[in-house]
Motif scaffolding. Structure first.
Motif, PDB file in Angstrom:
ATOM      1  N   ALA A  52     -10.498  -1.734  11.115  1.00  0.00           N
ATOM      2  CA  ALA A  52     -10.950  -1.995  12.475  1.00  0.00           C
ATOM      3  C   ALA A  52     -11.595  -0.754  13.068  1.00  0.00           C
ATOM      4  N   ALA A  53     -12.549  -0.966  13.937  1.00  0.00           N
ATOM      5  CA  ALA A  53     -13.233   0.131  14.616  1.00  0.00           C
ATOM      6  C   ALA A  53     -13.290  -0.174  16.106  1.00  0.00           C
ATOM      7  N   ASN A  54     -13.861   0.756  16.846  1.00  0.00           N
ATOM      8  CA  ASN A  54     -14.066   0.588  18.286  1.00  0.00           C
ATOM      9  C   ASN A  54     -12.747   0.321  19.007  1.00  0.00           C
ATOM     10  N   THR A  55     -12.638  -0.818  19.668  1.00  0.00           N
ATOM     11  CA  THR A  55     -11.466  -1.084  20.506  1.00  0.00           C
ATOM     12  C   THR A  55     -10.235  -1.501  19.710  1.00  0.00           C
ATOM     13  N   ARG A  56     -10.427  -1.906  18.476  1.00  0.00           N
ATOM     14  CA  ARG A  56      -9.342  -2.341  17.591  1.00  0.00           C
ATOM     15  C   ARG A  56      -8.589  -3.546  18.165  1.00  0.00           C
ATOM     16  N   LEU A  70      -5.853  -3.431  13.192  1.00  0.00           N
ATOM     17  CA  LEU A  70      -6.008  -3.750  14.602  1.00  0.00           C
ATOM     18  C   LEU A  70      -4.828  -3.195  15.393  1.00  0.00           C
ATOM     19  N   GLU A  71      -4.976  -3.151  16.690  1.00  0.00           N
ATOM     20  CA  GLU A  71      -3.916  -2.608  17.542  1.00  0.00           C
ATOM     21  C   GLU A  71      -2.600  -3.329  17.284  1.00  0.00           C
ATOM     22  N   GLY A  72      -1.522  -2.552  17.155  1.00  0.00           N
ATOM     23  CA  GLY A  72      -0.226  -3.128  16.857  1.00  0.00           C
ATOM     24  C   GLY A  72      -0.053  -3.484  15.396  1.00  0.00           C
ATOM     25  N   ASP A  73      -0.861  -2.840  14.519  1.00  0.00           N
ATOM     26  CA  ASP A  73      -0.823  -3.099  13.069  1.00  0.00           C
ATOM     27  C   ASP A  73      -1.085  -4.568  12.751  1.00  0.00           C
ATOM     28  N   LYS A  74      -1.942  -5.194  13.545  1.00  0.00           N
ATOM     29  CA  LYS A  74      -2.300  -6.592  13.300  1.00  0.00           C
ATOM     30  C   LYS A  74      -3.560  -6.652  12.439  1.00  0.00           C
TER      31      LYS A  74
END
Length: 469
Positions: free
Chosen positions: A91-95, A127-131
């Motif tokens: 993931a990049a940017n805002t994730r 992704l945020e939260g290891d998603k």
């Protein structure tokens, strides 16, 4: 074990493929699956490979000719490369979800490599939260929305432990082989001859039925004939100009958005007024577009209705292959009033019921077959005349009613983004684990202020949900 098969594309699939002579009519289904953690890479790769074996079209390329008068063929691809079709990225940017939708939009805008099978998938990790998320796009010529969910079922588990998955049955690997020009010509001639015989037989059967009816029930037969003719005129009527005075532009640009609602509330909103989930959903669509037109200073008197394309599912349980298309388009004016949501649902119910039971829907397959017998430019011109005047497309697909898992990670959302197909926007509802997930695919030339459109849809959705809560 393998076996060779003849794999001529079905007539519905061939039309979805053929209309893409006009890029604005591209038919790409995009599905976003949100996961609560990173999936096991080896397990997911194995599952995708197994899926590609069980659905032969996922390992085949399309071979045809723009001036051919027979549908193209699915042919096995010698250089099938799973790692091209299934890719992994960080993931990049805002994730967050916005990044996932950015990736999905970019994938939906890009055309397929026509030398390869017509599908791609990207796994987004970190992704945020290891998603994580899986974004998959597949050409509509391979399957429709209902079939797509059946195909995706190969990836799902009932528990978070992939080892608890029951052993799958072995499948026969089908190969189509590769033919030279002479063999292709012979095969095309044979297909045309069989099709002609089938069509003549169908016409003869219909004529016999009509003659029998004329003898036993002359009044009823005349009425049915008039109803059928009127229905056919409604379905086949050219409609190249949208009814909406504000959503006129068309482009390849897309904007994706997601809305979510309690499924039971939507169902109850329809049920308590003797209507259905789909009636409640279409009331959301109608109310949203009324709000959007009002935001642009357009009253109901100026725009009392928009033209909607709503697919009618022809699949029957147990005997329809997951691959291929089994639906017909119902096109009709969708009223943008009344303002009262209860009255809106009540008014829409008979309209939608009538659209699903149009007498002429049964002739859709012969019509599609006729379209495939024309050169692709002619097919595209005829299809464009019926598709580009559509203001909004809307579809409703049932999904898993219980929690699903993908390679050890739990699925939190399954969001479909159906193709615009010449419309200004497409709203696709999929049920999953007690929720209604709505994927919104907006043409950025038709709806430049897409934030306003999404807000209007959200307000209309909240209004209908409130009825069923």
């Amino acid at each position: 074990m393998t076996r060779k098969v003849d794999s001529r594309m079905g007539v519905f699939d061939a039309v979805m493929w053929g209309v893409e002579t006009d890029p604005l009519l591209r038919s790409v289904i995009t599905i976003v699956v949100m996961l609560d953690g990173n999936p096991d890479r080896k397990v997911l790769t194995d599952r995708v490979e197994d899926m590609s074996i069980r659905v032969p079209a996922l390992r085949r390329r399309v071979v045809g000719n723009p001036v051919s008068l027979v549908p193209p063929r699915w042919e096995s691809s010698d250089d099938f490369d799973l790692h091209y079709h299934l890719r992994w990225r960080r993931a990049a940017n805002t994730r967050d979800e916005a990044h996932v939708l950015d990736v999905a939009e970019h994938m939906a805008e890009m055309d397929f490599d026509r030398a390869r099978p017509l599908w791609e998938a990207v796994v987004i990790e970190g992704l945020e939260g290891d998603k994580a998320a899986v974004v998959m796009k597949i050409h509509h010529a391979i399957t429709d929305g209902v079939g797509g969910m059946a195909i995706a079922a190969s990836l799902f588990d009932l528990t978070g432990d992939p080892n608890e998955r029951p052993a799958a049955e072995d499948v026969m690997v089908e190969e189509t082989g590769h033919e030279g020009k002479r063999d292709r010509l012979m095969d095309g001639a044979e297909y045309s001859a069989k099709t002609a015989v089938s069509q003549v037989k169908g016409l003869a059967d219909n004529a016999k039925t009509m003659m029998t009816g004329a003898v036993t029930n002359p009044v009823g037969t005349v009425k049915n004939s008039v109803d059928f003719t009127s229905s056919a005129a409604r379905i086949l009527a050219p409609a190249s100009t949208p009814l909406s005075p504000v959503m006129r532009g068309r482009s390849l640009g897309v904007h994706f958005a997601v809305l979510e609602a309690p499924l039971d509330a939507l169902k109850n909103a329809g049920k308590q007024y003797d209507a259905t989930l789909n009636d409640a959903f279409m009331a959301v669509v109608s109310g949203a577009l009324a709000r959007y037109h009002a935001a642009h200073g357009v009253s109901l008197a100026e725009a009392p209705a928009v033209r909607v394309n709503m697919p009618v599912n022809l699949r029957t349980p147990g005997n329809t292959p997951v691959a291929g298309n089994r639906w017909v388009p119902a096109r009709f004016p969708l009223p943008l009033g009344p303002d009262n949501p209860v009255e809106r649902i009540r008014e829409l119910h008979p309209i939608l019921q009538s659209a699903r039971t149009e007498p002429a829907l049964e002739i859709s397959e012969p019509i599609f077959r006729l379209l495939t017998s024309l050169p692709r430019p002619a097919t595209t011109a005829l299809a464009a005349g019926m598709m580009k005047g559509t203001d909004v497309a809307a579809t409703n697909v049932p999904g898993p009613p219980i929690p699903m898992f993908v390679a050890g990670a739990e699925v939190s959302q399954i969001v479909p983004f159906a193709p615009k197909g010449g419309a200004a926007l497409n709203l696709a509802l999929m049920s999953y684990n007690g929720k209604a997930e709505i994927g919104i695919n907006i043409d950025t030339a038709a709806v430049y202020d897409h934030d306003v459109m999404v807000r209007c849809i959200a307000e209309s959705l909240e209004e209908i949900v409130a009825l069923g809560s």
